[in-house]
Design a protein around this motif. Sequence first.
Motif, short mmCIF file in Angstrom:
data_model
loop_
_atom_site.label_atom_id
_atom_site.label_comp_id
_atom_site.label_asym_id
_atom_site.label_seq_id
_atom_site.Cartn_x
_atom_site.Cartn_y
_atom_site.Cartn_z
N GLY A 100 22.44 -20.81 -105.18
CA GLY A 100 22.02 -21.57 -106.35
C GLY A 100 20.54 -21.88 -106.38
O GLY A 100 20.02 -22.33 -107.40
N PHE A 101 19.85 -21.61 -105.30
CA PHE A 101 18.42 -21.89 -105.22
C PHE A 101 17.58 -20.63 -104.99
O PHE A 101 16.43 -20.56 -105.39
CB PHE A 101 18.12 -22.89 -104.09
N TYR A 102 18.19 -19.66 -104.33
CA TYR A 102 17.45 -18.46 -104.00
C TYR A 102 18.26 -17.22 -104.38
O TYR A 102 19.48 -17.24 -104.40
CB TYR A 102 17.16 -18.38 -102.49
N GLU A 103 17.53 -16.15 -104.64
CA GLU A 103 18.13 -14.82 -104.77
C GLU A 103 17.77 -14.05 -103.51
O GLU A 103 16.63 -14.08 -103.05
CB GLU A 103 17.58 -14.09 -106.00
N ILE A 104 18.77 -13.38 -102.94
CA ILE A 104 18.55 -12.66 -101.68
C ILE A 104 18.27 -11.19 -101.98
O ILE A 104 19.02 -10.52 -102.67
CB ILE A 104 19.78 -12.79 -100.76
N LYS A 105 17.14 -10.70 -101.44
CA LYS A 105 16.76 -9.31 -101.58
C LYS A 105 16.66 -8.68 -100.19
O LYS A 105 16.23 -9.33 -99.24
CB LYS A 105 15.41 -9.18 -102.30
N LEU A 106 17.06 -7.41 -100.11
CA LEU A 106 16.99 -6.70 -98.84
C LEU A 106 16.00 -5.54 -98.97
O LEU A 106 15.97 -4.85 -99.97
CB LEU A 106 18.36 -6.14 -98.46
N ALA A 107 15.21 -5.37 -97.94
CA ALA A 107 14.31 -4.21 -97.87
C ALA A 107 14.59 -3.49 -96.56
O ALA A 107 14.34 -4.04 -95.47
CB ALA A 107 12.85 -4.66 -97.94
N ALA A 108 15.12 -2.27 -96.66
CA ALA A 108 15.43 -1.52 -95.45
C ALA A 108 14.13 -1.12 -94.75
O ALA A 108 13.16 -0.70 -95.37
CB ALA A 108 16.23 -0.28 -95.81
N ILE A 109 14.09 -1.28 -93.44
CA ILE A 109 12.91 -0.92 -92.65
C ILE A 109 12.92 0.59 -92.45
O ILE A 109 13.80 1.14 -91.77
CB ILE A 109 12.92 -1.67 -91.30
N ASN A 110 11.93 1.24 -93.04
CA ASN A 110 11.86 2.70 -93.01
C ASN A 110 10.71 3.12 -92.09
O ASN A 110 9.69 3.65 -92.50
CB ASN A 110 11.65 3.24 -94.42
N GLU A 111 10.89 2.83 -90.80
CA GLU A 111 9.86 3.16 -89.81
C GLU A 111 10.48 4.04 -88.73
O GLU A 111 11.66 3.87 -88.39
CB GLU A 111 9.32 1.88 -89.16
N PRO A 112 9.71 4.99 -88.20
CA PRO A 112 10.25 5.82 -87.12
C PRO A 112 10.49 4.97 -85.88
O PRO A 112 9.77 4.02 -85.61
CB PRO A 112 9.16 6.87 -86.88
N GLN A 113 11.54 5.33 -85.15
CA GLN A 113 11.84 4.62 -83.91
C GLN A 113 10.83 5.02 -82.85
O GLN A 113 10.63 6.20 -82.57
CB GLN A 113 13.26 4.93 -83.43
N ILE A 114 10.21 4.02 -82.25
CA ILE A 114 9.20 4.27 -81.22
C ILE A 114 9.88 4.20 -79.86
O ILE A 114 10.48 3.19 -79.50
CB ILE A 114 8.05 3.25 -81.30
N ILE A 115 9.78 5.30 -79.10
CA ILE A 115 10.37 5.34 -77.77
C ILE A 115 9.27 5.13 -76.75
O ILE A 115 8.27 5.86 -76.73
CB ILE A 115 11.08 6.69 -77.52
N SER A 116 9.40 4.13 -75.92
CA SER A 116 8.41 3.85 -74.90
C SER A 116 8.41 4.93 -73.84
O SER A 116 9.34 5.74 -73.73
CB SER A 116 8.69 2.49 -74.24
N ASN A 117 7.34 4.99 -73.05
CA ASN A 117 7.25 5.99 -71.99
C ASN A 117 8.38 5.84 -70.98
O ASN A 117 8.92 6.81 -70.47
CB ASN A 117 5.91 5.88 -71.27
N ASP A 118 8.76 4.58 -70.70
CA ASP A 118 9.84 4.32 -69.75
C ASP A 118 11.16 4.89 -70.26
O ASP A 118 11.90 5.55 -69.54
CB ASP A 118 9.99 2.82 -69.49
N ASN A 119 11.43 4.64 -71.57
CA ASN A 119 12.67 5.14 -72.16
C ASN A 119 12.65 6.66 -72.24
O ASN A 119 13.67 7.32 -72.03
CB ASN A 119 12.88 4.56 -73.56
N ALA A 120 11.46 7.24 -72.57
CA ALA A 120 11.35 8.69 -72.66
C ALA A 120 11.61 9.33 -71.30
O ALA A 120 12.29 10.36 -71.21
CB ALA A 120 9.96 9.08 -73.17
N ALA A 121 11.10 8.69 -70.26
CA ALA A 121 11.34 9.23 -68.92
C ALA A 121 12.80 9.17 -68.56
O ALA A 121 13.35 10.07 -67.92
CB ALA A 121 10.51 8.46 -67.90
N ALA A 122 13.47 8.07 -68.99
CA ALA A 122 14.89 7.92 -68.69
C ALA A 122 15.71 8.97 -69.41
O ALA A 122 16.69 9.51 -68.89
CB ALA A 122 15.36 6.52 -69.08
N VAL A 123 15.30 9.30 -70.67
CA VAL A 123 16.01 10.31 -71.45
C VAL A 123 15.86 11.68 -70.81
O VAL A 123 16.78 12.47 -70.73
CB VAL A 123 15.50 10.32 -72.91
N ASN A 124 14.60 11.97 -70.37
CA ASN A 124 14.33 13.27 -69.75
C ASN A 124 14.96 13.37 -68.37
O ASN A 124 15.28 14.40 -67.89
CB ASN A 124 12.82 13.53 -69.66
#
Length: 222
Positions: A198-222
């Motif tokens: 009754g006071f606000y209208e809710i709007k959504l904005a999807a975050i359209n950004e590439p996923q950033i993989i850290s060096n630590d995570n990249a090493a774990a994947v490899n």
Amino acid sequence: MRKSRQVLLAILITLSLAGITWLAGRHKADIQYVQVVTAKRDIAAGTQIKAEDLAYIQLPAELFVEQYIRNVDQAVGLWTAGFLNQGELLNSSRLGTYAAGLQYPDAAIGRRLLTIELEPAAANGFWLAAGSLVDLYLVPLSRDNSTDIQVMERVRIMSVLGETSNPDGSVLQDTAGNPLICLDLSSEQARLIASSSGFYEIKLAAINEPQIISNDNAAAVN
């Protein structure tokens, strides 16, 4: 003479093997077993247990603990507080009279799940799905309202409901037929949205950004 020794040796070996077999059988017969209840199949958390979910097995008495359930009738109607694996022995400490203590995905201290209406225009090309991140805007409905737009950044979508049916066959939609969206919020964010009607209208904005993989995570994947 050598042949006699070979025969005698063979007889001694046979008698030794027979003795070992007899002792092993006697030891096995001395083991006492008790009947306990086990899960016949995987049982999800928050499930009310039915008789067909359970089975009996024989457990060595020396491994039995007081919390193990020995009779199916003692477990039927109780609720699981956590996931039970197929073959897991039923422990009374992990069952309850009421459905409580359910573990939601990625549960954390201070987190709340809140479901709101998802208008078709807010679906942003219908890209939204479980796991999506969105910025959530609370826009004042009154132009005279001096309150600025409030923004909640990087809110995680738990589920988009309405496109598929629930396990019981019902479809979760609002009275206008729009799908509903379940959000993973902090307790403060949930309180703000719950009081915004009754006071606000809710709007959504999807975050359209590439996923950033850290060096630590990249090493774990490899």
